[in-house]
Design a protein around this motif. Structure first.
Motif, PDB file in Angstrom:
ATOM      1  N   LEU A 259     130.351  57.489  20.872  1.00  0.00           N
ATOM      2  CA  LEU A 259     131.068  58.363  19.946  1.00  0.00           C
ATOM      3  C   LEU A 259     131.682  57.584  18.789  1.00  0.00           C
ATOM      4  N   ILE A 260     132.248  56.402  19.092  1.00  0.00           N
ATOM      5  CA  ILE A 260     133.005  55.669  18.070  1.00  0.00           C
ATOM      6  C   ILE A 260     132.142  54.664  17.300  1.00  0.00           C
ATOM      7  N   PHE A 261     131.240  53.953  17.981  1.00  0.00           N
ATOM      8  CA  PHE A 261     130.568  52.816  17.367  1.00  0.00           C
ATOM      9  C   PHE A 261     129.119  53.044  16.957  1.00  0.00           C
ATOM     10  N   LYS A 262     128.433  54.005  17.553  1.00  0.00           N
ATOM     11  CA  LYS A 262     127.017  54.195  17.241  1.00  0.00           C
ATOM     12  C   LYS A 262     126.844  54.595  15.778  1.00  0.00           C
TER      13      LYS A 262
ATOM     14  N   ASP B  37     123.754  47.326  15.106  1.00  0.00           N
ATOM     15  CA  ASP B  37     123.114  47.740  16.355  1.00  0.00           C
ATOM     16  C   ASP B  37     123.245  46.697  17.451  1.00  0.00           C
ATOM     17  N   HIS B  38     123.143  45.413  17.088  1.00  0.00           N
ATOM     18  CA  HIS B  38     123.160  44.379  18.120  1.00  0.00           C
ATOM     19  C   HIS B  38     124.511  44.373  18.862  1.00  0.00           C
ATOM     20  N   PHE B  39     125.607  44.645  18.145  1.00  0.00           N
ATOM     21  CA  PHE B  39     126.912  44.698  18.803  1.00  0.00           C
ATOM     22  C   PHE B  39     127.054  45.980  19.626  1.00  0.00           C
ATOM     23  N   TYR B  40     126.600  47.067  19.059  1.00  0.00           N
ATOM     24  CA  TYR B  40     126.699  48.360  19.757  1.00  0.00           C
ATOM     25  C   TYR B  40     125.982  48.310  21.104  1.00  0.00           C
ATOM     26  N   VAL B  41     124.762  47.743  21.127  1.00  0.00           N
ATOM     27  CA  VAL B  41     123.966  47.678  22.360  1.00  0.00           C
ATOM     28  C   VAL B  41     124.682  46.838  23.412  1.00  0.00           C
ATOM     29  N   VAL B  42     125.192  45.662  23.014  1.00  0.00           N
ATOM     30  CA  VAL B  42     125.887  44.786  23.965  1.00  0.00           C
ATOM     31  C   VAL B  42     127.137  45.463  24.504  1.00  0.00           C
TER      32      VAL B  42
END
Length: 547
Positions: free
Chosen positions: A440-443, A448-453
């Protein structure tokens, strides 16, 4: 003349060519005069013989002026041609008008030719003009040698020798008691001198080396060296660039006392190529040298150096580079500001969660620190090459692993004792809720690399290697490596920290539990990394306890 044409190719000098042609014709005249059997034949041969003597001194003036780079106006050239033509017409009048010879008699007595001549006014004028040319030649040599410094001493010696021979040729051959047969030999020697003079002067006269339009280009400088790096010539533009050449004499090897001389010598000496470019900097200017081998009829004879003032381009390039650096620094600073802001938000959100959970005081900060310790050991033993960015993302995302607890009601989250089975099932939903909040907050907002981790850590850090964890029951390498690392420091902190429902466990006991759980709860491949990191983990907690 054939040797001359072979050396010059298509770019021959007209004055040299005329000289060779006139000498050839004159030598034919000498031959004819020696074969003459009557007065008429002898007069005709004499007219041919005098062709070289009438024009060569003038042509030598033109040749030498080019070598010394003295500009002779067209008017003066036309006048000199007119004088030479007039003298030769007076010679053509022999036997017709008594202006060169008042009289000439030819007889053969006992097989011996007897020739008598009475000289006229134009004969005297002929020698006055010749000695005038000779004085001019001497003056040009001195001027070029000492004033313009554009003639080498070697060339001056050969020029003087050549024109000394000319003087002998054009002196009264009867007073010097020279046989007619000697004159062609002297002319032949003069031709050899001219061939050497032309070959030596070729490099010195840069007009011969570059197209006329290039020489008139006010931005291009030219410097010419022979193959022994001796100075041969320079144009006005290059002289303005490097006034050091004003004091350098022709055929002098470039010295080492000036930076520009050293730079040119070092560039040529160090290069293995026939053509290359180099930069040169003075206190105020930047120059670009384009150096290439000088070849004549495929023979290597020296070096051409084309010089251009590169200051404006260099300043423009520097300006662009400085702008790019400033822009890069500005972008880097803005990126750092955004990343710092992002981390502050992450820590703020984690702090809100932790303030609600009175059972895990300091857990967020400790796990954020200890995950970095474990990662440093993991790098030593991992067979997978992850990027530095990946490891950095794990450390930054670690505070978000329990973000979903914010959705757990207070009666469970803040309960001071053990959970009931029902309460525990509710608590087990917090990893999935963490992943939902991160979605909800970061996507689409962070990279993307931070969001996935971050999502993987939040959703999978309570999974177990044997598949008996939660919330998905993932097992083995189905669990992302970042979550497997997070699981170790999360459990280790829970064991060695005091909670409302338990006392802190001894580090050695916690170590034993982690080791025993390798292959069941934790990834067995991380055992070496944990063992390696253990001393640093203990040190960290001891320092934290003493604060």
């Amino acid at each position: 003349m054939a040797v001359f044409l072979a050396r010059m190719g298509t770019r021959y000098n007209a004055y040299y060519l005329f000289t060779y042609i006139f000498i050839l014709i004159s030598n034919l005249g000498f031959l004819a005069s020696g074969l003459a059997v009557n007065k008429e034949e002898y007069i005709l041969a004499t007219k041919i013989f005098y062709l070289a003597g009438s024009f060569i001194p003038m042509l030598m003036i033109f040749v030498l002026a080019e070598i010394v780079d003295i500009k002779i106006s067209k008017t003066i050239k036309y006048c000199l041609w007119a004088v030479s033509i007039l003298l030769y017409f007076s010679i053509l009048s022999i036997g017709i008008i008594p202006v060169y010879y008042k009289s000439i008699d030819f007889a053969i007595v006992d097989g011996v030719r007897i020739i008598t001549k009475e000289y006229g006014l134009f004969h005297t004028l002929y020698y006055l003009v010749f000695y005038g040319y000779l004085l001019g030649i001497i003056g040009i040599c001195i001027y070029g040698l000492y004033a313009k410094k554009t003639v080498s001493k070697k060339l001056s010696i050969f020029i003087s020798l050549g024109f000394l021979l000319c003087s002998i040729v054009f002196l009264d051959i009867h007073k010097l008691k020279l046989n007619v047969e000697s004159i062609p030999l002297i002319y032949l020697f003069l031709e050899l001198i001219l061939i050497f003079l032309e070959s030596q002067a070729y490099l010195s006269n840069i007009q011969n080396l570059f197209a006329r339009e290039d020489m008139n280009n006010s931005k291009l400088g030219y410097i010419v060296l022979d193959k022994k790096l001796r100075y041969c010539g320079i144009n006005a533009v290059a002289m303005d660039f490097f006034p050091e050449f004003k004091e350098l004499k022709i055929e002098k090897t470039l010295p080492d006392d000036k930076p520009v001389f050293r730079s040119i010598k070092q560039a040529i000496s160090s290069s293995q190529s026939d053509e290359f470019s180099r930069s040169f900097k003075t206190e105020e200017k930047y120059y670009r040298f384009h150096v290439r081998k000088a070849k004549r009829n495929r023979e290597y004879i020296g070096w051409f150096i084309e010089v251009i003032d590169d200051t404006e381009r260099h300043q423009y390039t520097t300006l662009i580079q400085n702008y790019n650096i400033e822009l890069s620094n500005s972008v880097k600073k803005q990126t750092e500001n955004i990343e710092n802001m992002q981390q502050q938000i992450i820590l703020g959100m984690a702090d809100v969660v932790e303030n609600r959970d009175n059972n895990t005081g300091g857990h967020i900060k400790r796990t954020s620190d200890t995950i970095g310790i474990l990662i440093n050991s993991y790098k030593k033993y991992s067979s997978v090459n992850h990027t530095d960015q990946f490891y950095s993302d794990i450390v930054k995302a670690a505070p978000l692993h329990d973000l979903g607890k914010i959705a757990i009601e207070d009666r469970i989250l803040r309960k001071p004792g053990k959970y009931t089975d029902e309460e525990y099932e509710i608590m087990k939903t917090h990893p999935g809720k963490s992943a939902q909040i991160i979605d909800l907050i970061f996507k689409g907002v962070v990279e993307d690399h931070f969001y996935v981790v971050a999502r993987n850590i939040a959703n999978y850090h309570h999974e177990k290697w044997n598949g008996k964890g939660y919330p998905t029951g993932a097992q083995g390498e189905q669990i992302p490596i970042e979550a497997r690392l997070m699981a170790i420091v999360d459990v280790y902190d829970a064991l060695v920290s005091k909670r409302c429902y338990k006392e802190a466990m001894d580090h050695q006991a916690a170590y034993n539990i982690i080791i025993e759980s390798m292959g069941s709860h934790f990834d067995p491949n991380l055992e070496k990394a944990f063992i390696d990191s253990y001393p640093n983990l203990v040190e960290y907690y001891l320092k934290a306890d003493n604060k």
